[in-house]
Design a protein around this motif. Structure first.
Motif, short mmCIF file in Angstrom:
data_model
loop_
_atom_site.label_atom_id
_atom_site.label_comp_id
_atom_site.label_asym_id
_atom_site.label_seq_id
_atom_site.Cartn_x
_atom_site.Cartn_y
_atom_site.Cartn_z
N ILE A 188 -36.28 54.65 -32.70
CA ILE A 188 -37.23 54.81 -33.80
C ILE A 188 -37.82 53.43 -34.06
O ILE A 188 -37.11 52.51 -34.48
CB ILE A 188 -36.54 55.35 -35.07
CG1 ILE A 188 -35.94 56.72 -34.78
CG2 ILE A 188 -37.55 55.42 -36.22
CD1 ILE A 188 -35.07 57.27 -35.91
N VAL A 189 -39.10 53.29 -33.79
CA VAL A 189 -39.81 52.02 -33.97
C VAL A 189 -40.57 52.13 -35.28
O VAL A 189 -41.66 52.68 -35.34
CB VAL A 189 -40.76 51.73 -32.80
CG1 VAL A 189 -41.39 50.35 -32.94
CG2 VAL A 189 -40.03 51.86 -31.46
N TYR B 171 -38.39 44.38 -28.68
CA TYR B 171 -37.03 44.73 -28.28
C TYR B 171 -36.89 46.22 -27.99
O TYR B 171 -36.17 46.62 -27.07
CB TYR B 171 -36.01 44.28 -29.33
CG TYR B 171 -34.66 44.05 -28.70
CD1 TYR B 171 -34.45 42.98 -27.84
CD2 TYR B 171 -33.61 44.93 -28.92
CE1 TYR B 171 -33.22 42.78 -27.23
CE2 TYR B 171 -32.38 44.74 -28.32
CZ TYR B 171 -32.19 43.66 -27.47
OH TYR B 171 -30.97 43.47 -26.86
N ALA B 172 -37.60 47.06 -28.73
CA ALA B 172 -37.58 48.49 -28.45
C ALA B 172 -38.11 48.76 -27.04
O ALA B 172 -37.53 49.55 -26.28
CB ALA B 172 -38.39 49.25 -29.48
N LEU B 173 -39.21 48.10 -26.68
CA LEU B 173 -39.78 48.26 -25.34
C LEU B 173 -38.83 47.72 -24.27
O LEU B 173 -38.70 48.32 -23.19
CB LEU B 173 -41.14 47.57 -25.25
CG LEU B 173 -42.24 48.18 -26.11
CD1 LEU B 173 -43.50 47.30 -26.07
CD2 LEU B 173 -42.57 49.60 -25.68
N ILE C 192 -40.30 35.73 -19.94
CA ILE C 192 -39.78 36.96 -20.51
C ILE C 192 -40.93 37.98 -20.54
O ILE C 192 -42.06 37.63 -20.83
CB ILE C 192 -39.26 36.71 -21.95
CG1 ILE C 192 -38.12 35.69 -21.91
CG2 ILE C 192 -38.80 38.02 -22.60
CD1 ILE C 192 -37.71 35.17 -23.26
N GLY C 193 -40.61 39.22 -20.26
CA GLY C 193 -41.64 40.25 -20.27
C GLY C 193 -42.38 40.27 -21.60
O GLY C 193 -41.76 40.34 -22.65
N ASP C 194 -43.69 40.21 -21.52
CA ASP C 194 -44.50 40.25 -22.74
C ASP C 194 -44.75 41.71 -23.14
O ASP C 194 -44.33 42.65 -22.46
CB ASP C 194 -45.81 39.48 -22.56
CG ASP C 194 -46.71 40.09 -21.50
OD1 ASP C 194 -46.30 41.04 -20.82
OD2 ASP C 194 -47.84 39.62 -21.35
N PHE C 195 -45.41 41.89 -24.27
CA PHE C 195 -45.64 43.21 -24.83
C PHE C 195 -46.31 44.15 -23.82
O PHE C 195 -45.83 45.25 -23.57
CB PHE C 195 -46.49 43.09 -26.11
CG PHE C 195 -46.89 44.42 -26.68
CD1 PHE C 195 -46.04 45.10 -27.52
CD2 PHE C 195 -48.12 44.99 -26.37
CE1 PHE C 195 -46.39 46.34 -28.05
CE2 PHE C 195 -48.48 46.21 -26.89
CZ PHE C 195 -47.62 46.89 -27.73
N GLU C 196 -47.44 43.73 -23.25
CA GLU C 196 -48.18 44.60 -22.33
C GLU C 196 -47.36 44.94 -21.09
O GLU C 196 -47.39 46.09 -20.62
CB GLU C 196 -49.51 43.97 -21.94
CG GLU C 196 -50.55 43.98 -23.04
CD GLU C 196 -50.96 45.37 -23.49
OE1 GLU C 196 -50.99 46.31 -22.67
OE2 GLU C 196 -51.28 45.52 -24.69
#
Length: 131
Positions: free
Chosen positions: A11-12, A22-24, A70-74
């Protein structure tokens, strides 16, 4: 086929960068080891699906993540899409914020539904987490 054992329903509900990132990361990791992942965006978390670009608090941290390898949002969002995450946008959250579904990203395959759908799709053996 992915079994529910060890799968995640996330649940985001917060629109801050750290929570959504972190959810992604959790969802993409679960999917990478062949576990199902459901991302349920509600309230402030829905802002992550506006755009692109998303409108998250503390957005400048995304560039820092990239710089540190570190993996970014996109990258994480597209990994979740490509690996088959289930995206649900909360109908109640959309109404509460006055957001029309047409304002949401078209590159993310989401369903508008409610909490009952989330709970129904969170099968025994899956973990339900709020971020």
């Amino acid at each position: 086929m992915k079994g529910p054992e060890g799968g995640l329903s996330l649940i985001v509900r917060s629109g801050d960068y750290e929570s959504v990132h972190y959810a992604l990361a959790l969802a993409s990791a679960a999917l990478a080891i062949n576990r199902p992942a459901i991302l349920f965006f509600t309230l402030g978390g829905i802002r992550a699906l506006l755009g692109p670009p998303a409108t998250l608090d503390d957005w400048d941290r995304d560039e820092l993540m990239r710089q540190r390898g570190i993996g970014d949002f996109e990258t994480l969002l597209q990994a979740c899409v490509e690996l088959g995450a289930r995206f649900i946008v909360c109908e109640m959250g959309l109404r509460a914020l006055g957001i029309d579904r047409a304002q949401l990203r078209r590159d993310v395959p989401f369903t508008v539904a409610g909490i009952v759908t989330l709970l129904d799709e969170t099968k025994p053996g899956m973990h339900l987490l709020t971020l």
